[in-house]
Design an enzyme around this catalytic site. Structure first.
Site, PDB file in Angstrom:
ATOM      1  N   GLU A 127       0.404  -1.272  -0.152  1.00 37.28           N
ATOM      2  CA  GLU A 127      -0.121   0.021  -0.012  1.00 37.28           C
ATOM      3  C   GLU A 127       0.650   1.392   0.162  1.00 37.28           C
ATOM      4  OE1 GLU A 127      -2.459  -0.457   2.910  1.00 37.28           O
ATOM      5  OE2 GLU A 127      -3.653  -2.116   2.748  1.00 37.28           O
ATOM      6  N   ASN A 169       1.867  -5.007  -3.011  1.00 29.01           N
ATOM      7  CA  ASN A 169       0.968  -5.541  -2.985  1.00 29.01           C
ATOM      8  C   ASN A 169      -0.434  -4.333  -2.718  1.00 29.01           C
ATOM      9  OD1 ASN A 169      -1.604  -7.789  -1.895  1.00 29.01           O
ATOM     10  ND2 ASN A 169      -1.316  -7.180   0.061  1.00 29.01           N
ATOM     11  N   HIS A 205     -10.416  -5.995  -2.318  1.00 31.77           N
ATOM     12  CA  HIS A 205     -11.391  -5.442  -1.372  1.00 31.77           C
ATOM     13  C   HIS A 205     -12.812  -5.374  -2.235  1.00 31.77           C
ATOM     14  CE1 HIS A 205      -9.770  -6.647   2.229  1.00 31.77           C
ATOM     15  NE2 HIS A 205      -8.225  -5.970   2.067  1.00 31.77           N
ATOM     16  N   GLU A 234      -5.886 -10.437  -1.492  1.00 35.39           N
ATOM     17  CA  GLU A 234      -7.093 -10.085   0.244  1.00 35.39           C
ATOM     18  C   GLU A 234      -8.824 -10.452  -0.979  1.00 35.39           C
ATOM     19  OE1 GLU A 234      -6.003  -7.489   2.055  1.00 35.39           O
ATOM     20  OE2 GLU A 234      -3.618  -7.664   1.952  1.00 35.39           O
ATOM     21  N   ASP A 236     -12.114  -9.724  -1.093  1.00 34.99           N
ATOM     22  CA  ASP A 236     -13.911 -10.302  -0.294  1.00 34.99           C
ATOM     23  C   ASP A 236     -14.840  -9.211  -1.079  1.00 34.99           C
ATOM     24  OD1 ASP A 236     -13.566  -8.290   0.943  1.00 34.99           O
ATOM     25  OD2 ASP A 236     -12.193  -8.703   2.842  1.00 34.99           O
TER      26      ASP A 236
HETATM   27  O1  G3I Z   1      -4.305  -7.942  19.005  1.00 34.95           O
HETATM   28  C1  G3I Z   1      -5.018  -6.455  19.341  1.00 34.95           C
HETATM   29  C2  G3I Z   1      -5.548  -6.618  20.744  1.00 34.95           C
HETATM   30  O2  G3I Z   1      -4.442  -6.543  22.046  1.00 34.95           O
HETATM   31  C3  G3I Z   1      -6.382  -5.116  21.139  1.00 34.95           C
HETATM   32  O3  G3I Z   1      -6.820  -5.482  22.259  1.00 34.95           O
HETATM   33  C4  G3I Z   1      -7.439  -5.002  20.489  1.00 34.95           C
HETATM   34  C5  G3I Z   1      -8.325  -4.419  20.522  1.00 34.95           C
HETATM   35  O4  G3I Z   1      -8.262  -3.245  19.214  1.00 34.95           O
HETATM   36  O5  G3I Z   1      -7.205  -5.366  18.584  1.00 34.95           O
HETATM   37  C6  G3I Z   1      -5.726  -6.169  18.192  1.00 34.95           C
HETATM   38  O6  G3I Z   1      -5.248  -5.853  17.030  1.00 34.95           O
HETATM   39  C7  G3I Z   1      -6.436  -5.708  16.186  1.00 34.95           C
HETATM   40  C8  G3I Z   1      -6.053  -6.910  15.098  1.00 34.95           C
HETATM   41  O7  G3I Z   1      -6.446  -6.271  13.950  1.00 34.95           O
HETATM   42  C9  G3I Z   1      -5.669  -8.068  15.229  1.00 34.95           C
HETATM   43  O8  G3I Z   1      -7.029  -8.968  15.664  1.00 34.95           O
HETATM   44  C10 G3I Z   1      -6.326  -4.189  15.550  1.00 34.95           C
HETATM   45  O9  G3I Z   1      -7.074  -3.365  16.287  1.00 34.95           O
HETATM   46  C11 G3I Z   1      -7.152  -4.658  14.051  1.00 34.95           C
HETATM   47  O10 G3I Z   1      -6.792  -3.203  13.370  1.00 34.95           O
HETATM   48  C12 G3I Z   1      -6.417  -4.756  12.967  1.00 34.95           C
HETATM   49  O11 G3I Z   1      -7.230  -4.978  12.310  1.00 34.95           O
HETATM   50  C13 G3I Z   1      -6.331  -6.096  11.154  1.00 34.95           C
HETATM   51  C14 G3I Z   1      -6.196  -4.723  10.120  1.00 34.95           C
HETATM   52  O12 G3I Z   1      -5.227  -5.018   9.029  1.00 34.95           O
HETATM   53  C15 G3I Z   1      -5.472  -3.134  10.834  1.00 34.95           C
HETATM   54  O13 G3I Z   1      -5.209  -2.320   9.466  1.00 34.95           O
HETATM   55  C16 G3I Z   1      -7.440  -6.477  10.290  1.00 34.95           C
HETATM   56  O14 G3I Z   1      -7.562  -7.815  11.762  1.00 34.95           O
HETATM   57  C17 G3I Z   1      -6.989  -6.935   9.736  1.00 34.95           C
HETATM   58  O15 G3I Z   1      -8.137  -8.056   8.557  1.00 34.95           O
HETATM   59  C18 G3I Z   1      -6.578  -6.098   8.130  1.00 34.95           C
HETATM   60  O16 G3I Z   1      -5.603  -6.607   6.833  1.00 34.95           O
HETATM   61  C19 G3I Z   1      -5.720  -5.644   6.313  1.00 34.95           C
HETATM   62  C20 G3I Z   1      -4.226  -6.046   5.636  1.00 34.95           C
HETATM   63  O17 G3I Z   1      -3.337  -6.148   5.991  1.00 34.95           O
HETATM   64  C21 G3I Z   1      -3.860  -4.742   4.775  1.00 34.95           C
HETATM   65  N1  G3I Z   1      -5.061  -4.629   3.309  1.00 34.95           N
HETATM   66  C22 G3I Z   1      -6.181  -4.219   4.039  1.00 34.95           C
HETATM   67  C23 G3I Z   1      -6.739  -5.387   4.995  1.00 34.95           C
HETATM   68  C24 G3I Z   1      -7.640  -4.953   5.392  1.00 34.95           C
HETATM   69  O18 G3I Z   1      -8.089  -3.737   6.145  1.00 34.95           O
END
Ligand code: G3I
Length: 304
Positions: A127, A169, A205, A234, A236
């Site tokens: 990105e 990517n 996406h 990715e 969906d």
């Molecule tokens: O692990 C912490 C946890 O300790 C905490 O209590 C909780 C509270 O918010 O957050 C947890 O972390 C979260 C993490 O996912 C694990 O679940 C983050 O807040 C959350 O922001 C994070 O989101 C991820 C996101 O990327 C972050 O940018 C999504 O799961 C993940 O699916 C998403 O994936 C991205 C790709 O990497 C890149 N392309 C877009 C795609 C979708 O956004």
């Protein structure tokens, strides 16, 4: 064949999913993963904040769990992501200039070395381009270290793990537009100057605001024509029922129609596993039942 992975394998491709390490103990989740998929992408576990929470101290536990599962089910691993403006640990967010550049390159080297020989494809840089019509790089702390940060990351990754395919990517690059044109120009430039790049990932996406583009296949093909592989990384698609199933099948057929499209990864298993706060964008419902979209993808993989 009767599963996504085996059906994709019939044409030498993979069918993968994003995986969260903490869900591997969920038997419904694990059962579908083990049965259907022959590639996995750690959803968050290989990102910078997860793998180097303190500078110079690496933590691979969760990512290693996913790699071990992949090995046990004979699945490839897509590594995601070595260098990205998002999900950086706090200490990196506070760096700039040569200190940040060195920290980033050390991170790429260390993580790619830890997983040397075990990763099919790495998202080396994720990105890095701006949305909209500018065709510019995204402003970020990494970009402010100098425009050559992307090629520096790719060179470091190649040196650390020469066998892995190295991908760029991004999202909103699925059709031909200013952003994908800018990525296209970068790949062309890298190929002409011998910067090591092997593949381009198209996140894919899709939702009502950003549907599957009509020129999706043509866009994949024009990148392939530059001499790189292409991967749907990715996928969906928001929606439900027959309309969603039709779009999933069309995306699948687009990959199958491009010789250099290596495979498709969906961004989660069940609708309830999706990063999207609401909606039903995946192939299995919240209980793990196959949706119409699953059946249409399976049929498309089998030539239907
Ligand atoms: O692990 C912490 C946890 O300790 C905490 O209590 C909780 C509270 O918010 O957050 C947890 O972390 C979260 C993490 O996912 C694990 O679940 C983050 O807040 C959350 O922001 C994070 O989101 C991820 C996101 O990327 C972050 O940018 C999504 O799961 C993940 O699916 C998403 O994936 C991205 C790709 O990497 C890149 N392309 C877009 C795609 C979708 O956004």
């Amino acid at each position: 064949a009767t599963t996504l992975g085996a059906s994709a394998a019939a044409s030498g491709r993979y069918f993968g999913t994003a995986v969260a390490a903490y869900k591997l103990s969920d038997s419904t989740y694990s059962g579908i993963l083990n049965r259907e998929f022959n590639s996995v992408t750690p959803e968050n576990e290989m990102k910078w904040d997860a793998t180097e929470p303190t500078q110079g101290q690496f933590s691979y536990g969760s990512a290693d769990q996913i790699v071990a599962r992949a090995k046990s089910i004979g699945a490839k691993v897509r590594g995601h992501a070595l260098a990205w403006h998002s999900q950086q640990p706090g200490w990196a967010q506070n760096l700039s200039g040569t200190a940040l550049r060195s920290a980033m390159l050390n991170h790429v080297t260390q993580v790619a070395t830890h997983y040397k020989g075990q990763i099919d494809s790495w998202d080396v840089v994720n990105e890095a381009f701006a949305d909209g019509s500018s065709g510019a790089r995204r402003d970020s702390n990494l970009q402010r270290t100098g425009n050559d940060w992307i090629e520096a990351a790719f060179r470091a990754a190649r040196a650390a793990d020469p066998a892995a395919k190295l991908c760029y990517n991004d999202y909103n690059t699925d059709g031909q537009n200013a952003k994908s044109n800018a990525v296209f120009a970068m790949v062309q430039d890298f190929k002409s100057r011998g910067v090591p790049i092997d593949c381009v990932g198209f996140q894919s996406h899709f939702n009502a605001q950003s549907p599957l583009p009509s020129d999706y296949q043509a866009n994949l093909q024009r990148f392939a024509n530059l001499g790189v592989d292409v991967q749907i990384t990715e996928l969906d698609i928001e929606g439900s029922g027959a309309a969603q199933a039709t779009s999933f099948a069309a995306a699948t057929r687009a990959c199958l129609a491009v010789t250099r499209c290596n495979g498709i990864t969906v961004w989660g298993i069940r609708d309830s596993d999706s990063w999207r706060a609401s909606g039903t964008p995946l192939l299995f419902d919240g209980s793990g039942n196959k949706k119409a979209a699953y059946e249409s993808v399976l049929a498309a993989l089998n030539g239907g």
